[in-house]
Design a protein around this motif. Structure first.
Motif, PDB file in Angstrom:
ATOM      1  N   ARG A  99      -1.209  13.734   7.230  1.00 34.80           N
ATOM      2  CA  ARG A  99      -0.686  15.101   7.334  1.00 34.80           C
ATOM      3  C   ARG A  99      -1.527  15.958   8.276  1.00 34.80           C
ATOM      4  NH1 ARG A  99       0.603  16.520   0.953  1.00 34.80           N
ATOM      5  NH2 ARG A  99       1.860  14.679   0.503  1.00 34.80           N
ATOM      6  N   GLY A 100      -1.997  15.363   9.353  1.00 37.21           N
ATOM      7  CA  GLY A 100      -2.777  16.098  10.335  1.00 37.21           C
ATOM      8  C   GLY A 100      -4.234  16.303   9.968  1.00 37.21           C
ATOM      9  N   ASN A 141       2.245  -5.252   1.718  1.00 38.55           N
ATOM     10  CA  ASN A 141       3.499  -5.173   2.465  1.00 38.55           C
ATOM     11  C   ASN A 141       4.421  -4.067   1.956  1.00 38.55           C
ATOM     12  OD1 ASN A 141       4.955  -6.365   4.657  1.00 38.55           O
ATOM     13  ND2 ASN A 141       6.441  -7.121   3.186  1.00 38.55           N
ATOM     14  N   ASP A 142       4.147  -3.540   0.759  1.00 36.69           N
ATOM     15  CA  ASP A 142       5.022  -2.534   0.168  1.00 36.69           C
ATOM     16  C   ASP A 142       4.591  -1.110   0.471  1.00 36.69           C
ATOM     17  OD1 ASP A 142       6.517  -4.538  -0.911  1.00 36.69           O
ATOM     18  OD2 ASP A 142       5.611  -4.425  -2.898  1.00 36.69           O
ATOM     19  N   LEU A 143       3.473  -0.951   1.174  1.00 42.40           N
ATOM     20  CA  LEU A 143       2.935   0.387   1.382  1.00 42.40           C
ATOM     21  C   LEU A 143       3.800   1.177   2.353  1.00 42.40           C
ATOM     22  CD1 LEU A 143      -0.828  -0.532   1.670  1.00 42.40           C
ATOM     23  CD2 LEU A 143       0.449   0.159  -0.335  1.00 42.40           C
ATOM     24  N   GLN A 144       3.861   2.472   2.138  1.00 44.18           N
ATOM     25  CA  GLN A 144       4.622   3.347   3.000  1.00 44.18           C
ATOM     26  C   GLN A 144       3.668   4.088   3.935  1.00 44.18           C
ATOM     27  OE1 GLN A 144       7.970   3.483   3.029  1.00 44.18           O
ATOM     28  NE2 GLN A 144       7.881   1.829   1.518  1.00 44.18           N
ATOM     29  N   GLN A 145       4.110   4.259   5.185  1.00 43.88           N
ATOM     30  CA  GLN A 145       3.318   5.000   6.148  1.00 43.88           C
ATOM     31  C   GLN A 145       3.340   6.486   5.787  1.00 43.88           C
ATOM     32  OE1 GLN A 145       1.390   4.091   8.625  1.00 43.88           O
ATOM     33  NE2 GLN A 145       0.973   6.154   9.306  1.00 43.88           N
ATOM     34  N   GLN A 146       2.169   7.096   5.511  1.00 46.72           N
ATOM     35  CA  GLN A 146       2.135   8.479   5.054  1.00 46.72           C
ATOM     36  C   GLN A 146       1.280   9.385   5.923  1.00 46.72           C
ATOM     37  OE1 GLN A 146       0.633   8.151   1.072  1.00 46.72           O
ATOM     38  NE2 GLN A 146       2.575   7.425   0.251  1.00 46.72           N
ATOM     39  N   GLN A 147       0.396   8.792   6.731  1.00 46.76           N
ATOM     40  CA  GLN A 147      -0.623   9.655   7.314  1.00 46.76           C
ATOM     41  C   GLN A 147      -0.249  10.278   8.651  1.00 46.76           C
ATOM     42  OE1 GLN A 147      -0.537   6.420   7.480  1.00 46.76           O
ATOM     43  NE2 GLN A 147      -1.705   5.598   9.144  1.00 46.76           N
ATOM     44  N   LYS A 148       0.827   9.862   9.281  1.00 45.07           N
ATOM     45  CA  LYS A 148       1.150  10.415  10.603  1.00 45.07           C
ATOM     46  C   LYS A 148       2.300  11.398  10.492  1.00 45.07           C
ATOM     47  CE  LYS A 148      -1.878   8.158  13.085  1.00 45.07           C
ATOM     48  NZ  LYS A 148      -2.936   8.835  13.824  1.00 45.07           N
ATOM     49  N   TRP A 187      -6.812  28.005  -1.586  1.00 42.10           N
ATOM     50  CA  TRP A 187      -6.020  27.242  -0.621  1.00 42.10           C
ATOM     51  C   TRP A 187      -6.045  25.762  -0.976  1.00 42.10           C
ATOM     52  CZ3 TRP A 187     -11.071  28.556   0.471  1.00 42.10           C
ATOM     53  CH2 TRP A 187     -11.890  27.599   1.046  1.00 42.10           C
ATOM     54  N   THR A 188      -5.208  24.988  -0.284  1.00 45.30           N
ATOM     55  CA  THR A 188      -5.081  23.552  -0.546  1.00 45.30           C
ATOM     56  C   THR A 188      -5.263  22.763   0.743  1.00 45.30           C
ATOM     57  OG1 THR A 188      -3.567  23.905  -2.408  1.00 45.30           O
ATOM     58  CG2 THR A 188      -3.561  21.726  -1.398  1.00 45.30           C
ATOM     59  N   VAL A 189      -6.119  21.774   0.700  1.00 40.12           N
ATOM     60  CA  VAL A 189      -6.265  20.827   1.809  1.00 40.12           C
ATOM     61  C   VAL A 189      -5.254  19.705   1.551  1.00 40.12           C
ATOM     62  CG1 VAL A 189      -7.825  19.280   3.035  1.00 40.12           C
ATOM     63  CG2 VAL A 189      -8.707  21.397   2.031  1.00 40.12           C
ATOM     64  N   PRO A 190      -4.249  19.525   2.414  1.00 36.77           N
ATOM     65  CA  PRO A 190      -3.131  18.627   2.109  1.00 36.77           C
ATOM     66  C   PRO A 190      -3.456  17.136   2.231  1.00 36.77           C
ATOM     67  CG  PRO A 190      -2.847  19.552   4.290  1.00 36.77           C
ATOM     68  CD  PRO A 190      -4.065  20.228   3.692  1.00 36.77           C
TER      69      PRO A 190
END
Length: 235
Positions: free
Chosen positions: A76-77, A228-235, A193-196
């Motif tokens: 998430r940036g 193999n089941d992981l989802q791409q989340q960081q970009k 505040w929240t660090v995402p």
């Protein structure tokens, strides 16, 4: 004759050890390639397969302990540093590893850790925040406010908590350094505040946060992880 046999045994032992070490490097490289592909990393991470001999683990497809060092990782940036994943009870069939497949690579547990630098946390903070540093189990924040139109520099102690949306930072006390008192309720409204960043690699939700001189060290553990089941989340 005995000397010849002894020499042959030594050469055989050296050959077995050499083959074992070559095999472990090949497997480490293949697993690194799989992780890099899964998370779109520019460089494959450093992979260490513990235990000796490696070949007996490889033939059985079961590994006691595998470490993956990713270094920098972005979600998430937000870029985290010193990212490591410690996998225990890994099942990785030799045929799949050598072919570069992750279809049946799984771990009984995967413990991830990383550091969120303070400059990264400050970028997500309200503009009044001027400095962030560790203070025991909490953080100390220097910020600027105003009372009756007069500028005032204050310091707040803020707690950090993991949530589903990320790491929430909220004041628990405030000091104005001898100046007019600033109500804590007002500071909470201004400086919460929240660090995402809620998850770490291998799909693990952050559950441990520890302030360090370099930033917030965060940790998470997931069970029964399939690569193999992981989802791409960081970009």
């Amino acid at each position: 004759m005995r000397k010849v046999l002894l020499a042959l045994l030594v050469l055989l032992a050296v050959g077995v050890v050499a083959a074992d070490r070559i095999g472990v490097r090949v497997a480490e490289d293949k697993i690194g390639e799989q992780v890099a592909a899964q998370y779109n990393l520019q460089q494959p991470p450093e992979v260490t397969i513990h235990g000796f001999p490696f070949l007996t683990q490889a033939l059985g497809g079961d590994y006691d302990h595998i470490e993956v060092t990713i270094d920098d990782w972005t979600q998430r940036g937000i870029t985290l540093s010193s990212v490591k994943v410690d996998m225990r009870g890994v099942s990785a069939p030799l045929s799949e590893v050598t072919q570069g497949s992750a279809a049946n690579v799984a771990a009984r547990t995967a413990t991830a850790s990383a550091v969120i630098p303070y400059d990264v946390i400050k970028k997500e903070a309200p503009r009044q925040v001027k400095r962030i540093g560790p203070k025991g189990d909490d953080l100390e924040v220097d910020f600027e406010s105003s009372v009756l139109g007069r500028p005032l520099s204050s310091t707040a102690i803020v707690q950090v908590k993991p949530t589903a949306r990320g790491i929430t930072i909220s004041p628990i006390s405030v000091s104005s350094g001898g100046g007019p008192a600033v109500p804590l309720a007002l500071v909470k409204r201004q400086l919460t505040w929240t660090v995402p960043v809620a998850d770490l690699p291998l799909g693990s939700r952050i559950s441990v946060i520890e302030p360090t001189p370099d930033g917030l060290r965060v940790g998470a553990t997931a069970e029964n992880v399939r690569l193999n089941d992981l989802q791409q989340q960081q970009k």
